[in-house]
Design an enzyme around this catalytic site. Structure first.
Site, PDB file in Angstrom:
ATOM      1  N   GLU A  41       0.782  -1.191   0.082  1.00 14.94           N
ATOM      2  CA  GLU A  41      -0.037  -0.121  -0.118  1.00 14.94           C
ATOM      3  C   GLU A  41       0.927   1.373   0.201  1.00 14.94           C
ATOM      4  O   GLU A  41       2.063   1.133   0.435  1.00 14.94           O
ATOM      5  CB  GLU A  41      -0.860  -0.144   1.139  1.00 14.94           C
ATOM      6  CG  GLU A  41      -1.853  -1.223   1.194  1.00 14.94           C
ATOM      7  CD  GLU A  41      -2.596  -1.185   2.340  1.00 14.94           C
ATOM      8  OE1 GLU A  41      -4.144  -1.332   2.120  1.00 14.94           O
ATOM      9  OE2 GLU A  41      -2.337  -1.040   3.553  1.00 14.94           O
TER      10      GLU A  41
ATOM     11  N   CYS B  90      -0.745   6.789   9.354  1.00 13.24           N
ATOM     12  CA  CYS B  90       0.545   5.837   9.995  1.00 13.24           C
ATOM     13  C   CYS B  90       0.251   4.465  10.781  1.00 13.24           C
ATOM     14  O   CYS B  90      -0.524   4.583  11.469  1.00 13.24           O
ATOM     15  CB  CYS B  90       0.925   6.576  10.826  1.00 13.24           C
ATOM     16  SG  CYS B  90       1.846   8.186  10.246  1.00 13.24           S
TER      17      CYS B  90
END
Ligand code: SAH
Ligand code: SF4
Length: 354
Positions: free
Chosen positions: A97, A342
């Site tokens: 990703e 994150c």
């Protein structure tokens, strides 16, 4: 699903510098301008068949020697805040990703450096499956070039302005490929993104930080600190068993004294690491290093048991750092509704192919 070993795949043209490409095409006795043409096309992420100023035979020759699609965008997810998460397919069918964050001043692409990660930090989804494999320099570069093209850019009209090595993987655990990537992406022969616009985030491999210092790069070094004592760091980051905080901070001092570049510390705010004593220890740990502390609200993920603290507690900790005279800001969380923030990136599995 069969996952091909990368060695069974054709040579990846995006791993090569212009000089290396020229060397590998030496037997064709091409005029010099041909290598320039090929390299220019590559920086726009063109396929060989699109290189319409090359003779057909040369395009076929290139096709027979190299692969030129290290990354394909398989899917994209748009967040309410404009952040886009990409699901990329690699040539061996692994999926990784990446995240594009669009700001007023430009577009920042968060790139992955490994399929999975072997650091196994307890708060992060990227390490759940351990390390599957390193990405090649060309696969990391491919993420930048592929997204640049996808959003309407090319070599001359660059749409991606900044790069953060903060996707899945520990960049310094894939040292040689990451170093080559930084050189390729910032090369004047290629897409030419200034090293000043590149940030490398590491969980803190102290010996590699020293090695990186000696490369004399212009990038920003970002350290995932997340704790102020060895004991609490070991509780969430396995890497703390290999390098003590003292060793880590010594390596950062070595970096700072040699480069005079400001260091960024990342600090996920959790219940256990945001006490008044943590603020004092952060001050002491960073003494003598020009730095900025990026406070990160913890992003929850189904795979980890990470829980954010309340906004009030986050503000209180930020204030405590300010009172210690530290430069600190709380990072805006982008893309959490698409699991693109994150610590939420991970290796995906192509379910329908099983
Ligand atoms: N492996 C490198 C780079 C990728 S992680 C590193 O650890 O630095 C990028 C950043 O996201 C790191 O600072 C990491 O600690 C942080 N992160 C991981 N999990 C998180 C979570 N659940 N919430 C917020 N930040 C997280
Ligand atoms: Fe790996 Fe970084 Fe996630 Fe830790 S935070 S598991 S080092 S990607």
């Amino acid at each position: 699903m069969i996952i091909l070993a990368p060695s069974l795949i054709m040579e990846q043209i995006y791993n090569l510098t212009k000089e290396e490409l020229s060397e590998s095409l030496k037997d064709l006795n091409l005029p010099k301008y041909r290598t320039n043409q090929i390299y220019d096309w590559l920086s726009s992420y063109a396929s060989f068949s699109e290189m319409n100023n090359l003779p057909k035979e040369l395009r076929e020759e290139l096709e027979s020697r190299f692969s030129c699609t290290p990354i394909k965008i398989r899917n994209e997810f748009k967040s309410k805040d404009g952040t886009i998460k990409f699901l990329y397919e690699l040539e061996d069918k692994n999926l990784i990703e990446g995240v594009l964050m669009q700001y007023k001043y430009g577009n920042t692409l968060c790139v992955s450096t490994q399929v999975g990660c072997r650091m196994g930090c307890s708060f992060c989804a990227s390490g759940i499956d351990g390390l599957v494999r390193n990405l090649s320099a060309g696969e990391i570069l491919g993420q930048v070039l592929c997204v640049n093209r996808h959003i309407g850019g090319n070599k001359e009209n660059r749409k991606i302005t900044n790069i953060v090595l903060m996707g899945s993987g520990e960049p310094l655990d894939n040292y040689d490929n990451v170093l080559k990537f930084i050189k390729l992406v910032s090369s004047a022969d290629g897409i030419n993104i200034s090293q000043r616009n590149i940030s490398l985030s590491t969980s803190g491999l102290a010996d590699k930080i020293r090695k990186l210092t000696d490369e004399n790069l212009g990038i920003t070094l970002t350290i995932s600190l997340h704790a102020t004592t060895d004991e609490s760091r070991k509780g969430s980051m396995k890497v703390a068993n290999a390098y003590s905080l003292e060793e880590l901070m010594d390596s950062i001092r070595y970096y700072y004294n040699k480069t005079h570049r400001r260091v960024v510390f990342e600090y996920i705010m959790l219940k256990e690491n945001t006490t008044p004593s943590d603020a004092l220890r952060l001050r002491a740990l960073t003494r003598g290093i020009a730095c900025h502390i990026n406070l990160i609200p913890a992003n929850p993920s189904p795979e980890t048991k990470t829980k954010p603290i309340t906004k009030e507690k986050e503000t209180k900790f930020w204030q405590a750092l300010k009172n210690e005279g530290l430069s600190a800001t709380t990072r805006r969380t982008l893309g959490s509704d698409i699991e693109g923030a994150c610590g939420q990136l991970k290796r995906r599995i192509i379910k329908e192919e099983f």
